[in-house]
Write a protein that holds these residues in place. Structure first.
Motif, short mmCIF file in Angstrom:
data_model
loop_
_atom_site.label_atom_id
_atom_site.label_comp_id
_atom_site.label_asym_id
_atom_site.label_seq_id
_atom_site.Cartn_x
_atom_site.Cartn_y
_atom_site.Cartn_z
N UNK A 252 14.74 12.08 -9.10
CA UNK A 252 14.31 11.07 -8.55
C UNK A 252 13.79 9.78 -9.51
N UNK A 253 14.29 8.69 -9.08
CA UNK A 253 14.08 7.57 -10.13
C UNK A 253 12.52 7.24 -10.23
N UNK A 254 11.86 6.91 -11.30
CA UNK A 254 10.53 6.80 -11.60
C UNK A 254 10.19 5.04 -11.22
N UNK A 255 9.40 4.71 -10.36
CA UNK A 255 9.35 3.43 -9.95
C UNK A 255 8.08 2.85 -10.70
N UNK B 263 3.14 -12.47 -6.97
CA UNK B 263 4.33 -11.65 -6.85
C UNK B 263 4.38 -10.53 -7.65
N UNK B 264 4.53 -9.18 -6.98
CA UNK B 264 4.39 -7.97 -7.69
C UNK B 264 5.77 -7.24 -7.69
N UNK B 265 6.38 -6.97 -8.64
CA UNK B 265 7.81 -6.43 -8.43
C UNK B 265 7.52 -4.84 -9.09
N UNK B 266 8.33 -4.17 -8.14
CA UNK B 266 8.54 -2.84 -8.30
C UNK B 266 10.05 -2.53 -9.06
N UNK B 267 9.89 -1.80 -10.16
CA UNK B 267 11.38 -1.51 -10.84
C UNK B 267 11.63 -0.01 -10.98
N UNK C 12 14.32 -2.76 -1.63
CA UNK C 12 15.87 -2.63 -1.33
C UNK C 12 16.16 -1.40 -0.60
N UNK C 13 17.14 -1.40 0.35
CA UNK C 13 17.76 -0.13 1.25
C UNK C 13 17.94 0.93 0.38
N UNK C 14 18.64 0.86 -0.91
CA UNK C 14 18.99 1.90 -1.66
C UNK C 14 17.82 2.52 -2.66
N UNK C 15 16.57 1.81 -2.28
CA UNK C 15 15.27 2.23 -3.12
C UNK C 15 14.18 2.92 -2.31
N UNK C 16 14.66 2.70 -0.84
CA UNK C 16 13.71 3.35 -0.02
C UNK C 16 13.64 4.85 -0.14
N UNK C 17 12.36 5.35 -0.05
CA UNK C 17 12.06 6.82 0.12
C UNK C 17 12.01 7.31 -1.44
N UNK C 18 11.83 6.27 -2.45
CA UNK C 18 11.60 6.51 -3.61
C UNK C 18 10.16 6.22 -4.35
N UNK C 19 9.28 5.90 -3.20
CA UNK C 19 7.91 5.65 -3.63
C UNK C 19 7.76 3.98 -3.96
N UNK C 20 8.59 3.24 -3.85
CA UNK C 20 8.46 1.64 -4.24
C UNK C 20 7.49 1.16 -3.14
#
Length: 152
Positions: A1-4, A52-56, A89-97
């Motif tokens: 899992x990618x860290x957000x 504006x808060x950005x999740x990366x 973003x759809x590809x980042x969903x379920x990663x905790x963003x």
């Protein structure tokens, strides 16, 4: 899992924010308009009118954003924030963003003396509603929301 992770957006983030903001607008069935989306985000940042808060992810790829508008609650006689936009973003969903963005919004609001965060969401957005409830947000069953379009 990618860290957000999350951070406040800067002017260097305008282009990636514009792409996500345009996708957010499309989610709510508006026609794509990247130029409009970019200008709207740019105007909010230049005017210091929103946060504006950005999740990366760990590679620095934008996963999502949220936009907060500072305002006030007359009854509490205190500042609050309206969390108006939240998009992952759809590809980042379920990663905790989404969770990370909501927690970052809460922390920002608390640091800045706000006593409450408010948001609205589509009645059909059940995934988001589930997350809000899991993080302690309470649905308002007392008040109705109304709006009136003033310009087309």
């Amino acid at each position: 899992m990618k860290k957000i992770t999350t951070r406040l957006a800067t002017m260097d983030d305008i282009d990636q924010l514009a792409v996500m903001f345009d996708a957010y607008r499309e989610f709510y069935e508006l026609a794509p308009d990247l130029a409009l989306s970019r200008q709207f985000i740019l105007d909010r940042m230049l005017g210091c009118e929103s946060v504006l808060i950005l999740a990366v992810d760990e590679e620095g790829v934008a996963a999502g954003f949220c936009q907060l508008y500072p305002t006030f609650c007359s009854l509490a006689a205190a500042p609050i924030y309206a969390l108006y936009d939240l998009y992952v973003r759809p590809e980042a969903r379920k990663l905790g963003a989404g969770r990370a963005l909501l927690l970052a919004a809460e922390a920002h609001a608390m640091r800045n003396g706000a006593v409450r965060l408010d948001l609205t969401t589509a009645k059909t957005n059940l995934a988001a509603q589930s997350l809000y409830q899991a993080l302690g947000w309470q649905r308002d069953d007392i008040f109705f929301a109304y709006s009136k379009t003033l310009a087309a």
